[in-house]
Write an enzyme that holds these catalytic residues in place. Sequence first.
Site, PDB file in Angstrom:
ATOM      1  N   HIS A  68     -11.393   8.313  24.417  1.00 31.73           N
ATOM      2  CA  HIS A  68     -11.610   6.906  24.771  1.00 31.73           C
ATOM      3  C   HIS A  68     -11.057   6.012  23.668  1.00 31.73           C
ATOM      4  CE1 HIS A  68     -15.398   8.037  22.578  1.00 31.73           C
ATOM      5  NE2 HIS A  68     -14.974   6.997  21.870  1.00 31.73           N
TER       6      HIS A  68
HETATM    7  C1  T46 Z   1     -16.623   7.410  19.273  1.00 32.79           C
HETATM    8  C2  T46 Z   1     -16.611   8.820  18.824  1.00 32.79           C
HETATM    9  C3  T46 Z   1     -16.050   9.000  17.445  1.00 32.79           C
HETATM   10  C4  T46 Z   1     -25.460   6.361  22.922  1.00 32.79           C
HETATM   11  O1  T46 Z   1     -26.336   6.149  23.768  1.00 32.79           O
HETATM   12  N1  T46 Z   1     -25.501   5.700  21.730  1.00 32.79           N
HETATM   13  C5  T46 Z   1     -24.566   5.896  20.771  1.00 32.79           C
HETATM   14  O2  T46 Z   1     -24.638   5.252  19.695  1.00 32.79           O
HETATM   15  C6  T46 Z   1     -23.512   6.836  21.001  1.00 32.79           C
HETATM   16  C7  T46 Z   1     -22.438   7.066  19.953  1.00 32.79           C
HETATM   17  C8  T46 Z   1     -23.485   7.499  22.196  1.00 32.79           C
HETATM   18  N2  T46 Z   1     -24.450   7.263  23.136  1.00 32.79           N
HETATM   19  C9  T46 Z   1     -24.435   8.041  24.387  1.00 32.79           C
HETATM   20  C10 T46 Z   1     -23.237   7.787  25.280  1.00 32.79           C
HETATM   21  C11 T46 Z   1     -23.068   9.109  25.996  1.00 32.79           C
HETATM   22  O3  T46 Z   1     -23.930   9.151  27.117  1.00 32.79           O
HETATM   23  O4  T46 Z   1     -24.392   9.419  24.034  1.00 32.79           O
HETATM   24  C12 T46 Z   1     -23.594  10.136  24.974  1.00 32.79           C
HETATM   25  C13 T46 Z   1     -22.481  10.878  24.244  1.00 32.79           C
HETATM   26  O5  T46 Z   1     -21.497   9.934  23.778  1.00 32.79           O
HETATM   27  P1  T46 Z   1     -19.936  10.167  23.935  1.00 32.79           P
HETATM   28  O6  T46 Z   1     -19.650  11.045  25.068  1.00 32.79           O
HETATM   29  O7  T46 Z   1     -19.258   8.819  23.921  1.00 32.79           O
HETATM   30  O8  T46 Z   1     -19.625  10.952  22.566  1.00 32.79           O
HETATM   31  P2  T46 Z   1     -18.221  11.208  21.870  1.00 32.79           P
HETATM   32  O9  T46 Z   1     -18.452  12.181  20.790  1.00 32.79           O
HETATM   33  O10 T46 Z   1     -17.170  11.515  22.883  1.00 32.79           O
HETATM   34  O11 T46 Z   1     -17.833   9.777  21.212  1.00 32.79           O
HETATM   35  C14 T46 Z   1     -18.594   9.295  20.129  1.00 32.79           C
HETATM   36  C15 T46 Z   1     -18.871   7.806  20.313  1.00 32.79           C
HETATM   37  O12 T46 Z   1     -19.535   7.589  21.558  1.00 32.79           O
HETATM   38  C16 T46 Z   1     -17.606   6.993  20.305  1.00 32.79           C
HETATM   39  O13 T46 Z   1     -17.898   5.611  20.194  1.00 32.79           O
HETATM   40  O14 T46 Z   1     -15.744   6.632  18.928  1.00 32.79           O
HETATM   41  O15 T46 Z   1     -17.886   9.488  18.912  1.00 32.79           O
END
Ligand code: T46
Length: 134
Positions: free
Chosen positions: A50
């Site tokens: 993303h």
């Molecule tokens: C990024 C990279 C480096 C939350 O509710 N609060 C939060 O602060 C975060 C970070 C995530 N979430 C929820 C959103 C999703 O339902 O946790 C779940 C997993 O997040 P995501 O799939 O976006 O995780 P990554 O590792 O793909 O991405 C994360 C960060 O979301 C993103 O901003 O830049 O790490």
Amino acid sequence: MSLISLLTFNELGDERGGLISLEQNKNIPFEIKRVYYIFGTQQDVARGFHAHKELQQVAICLKGSCCFLMDDGRNKAEVILDKSNMGILIDVMQWHEMYDFSDDCLLLVLASDYYDEADYIRNYNDFLGCIKNV
Ligand code: T46
């Protein structure tokens, strides 16, 4: 703007052990509103995929290693994060992917704003469309 922007933090440790200090608007180039960390990752599982519209972040691999791919819609570059005194700036509108996590990887992320799903662009074609309009 360089695709891979690495920040090197001063080590303040001594014979008792290591110490690194992170300060908003000093060695972290924004106000820190949120901190999260990623751990217990599996080597064959990739994350990210993303870009953020407004959010700025710095990711620091406190333990172990992982690989970041940064993509501005025109160029891509990869970097391995494996030093706790080094962070990568994830700037606005940078598509990023993380992979090759070591079993012991502990990835700390400092973010310039609270969590807001509306700030994410999770579809690569949408991302390319936004880049074209800049
Ligand atoms: C990024 C990279 C480096 C939350 O509710 N609060 C939060 O602060 C975060 C970070 C995530 N979430 C929820 C959103 C999703 O339902 O946790 C779940 C997993 O997040 P995501 O799939 O976006 O995780 P990554 O590792 O793909 O991405 C994360 C960060 O979301 C993103 O901003 O830049 O790490």
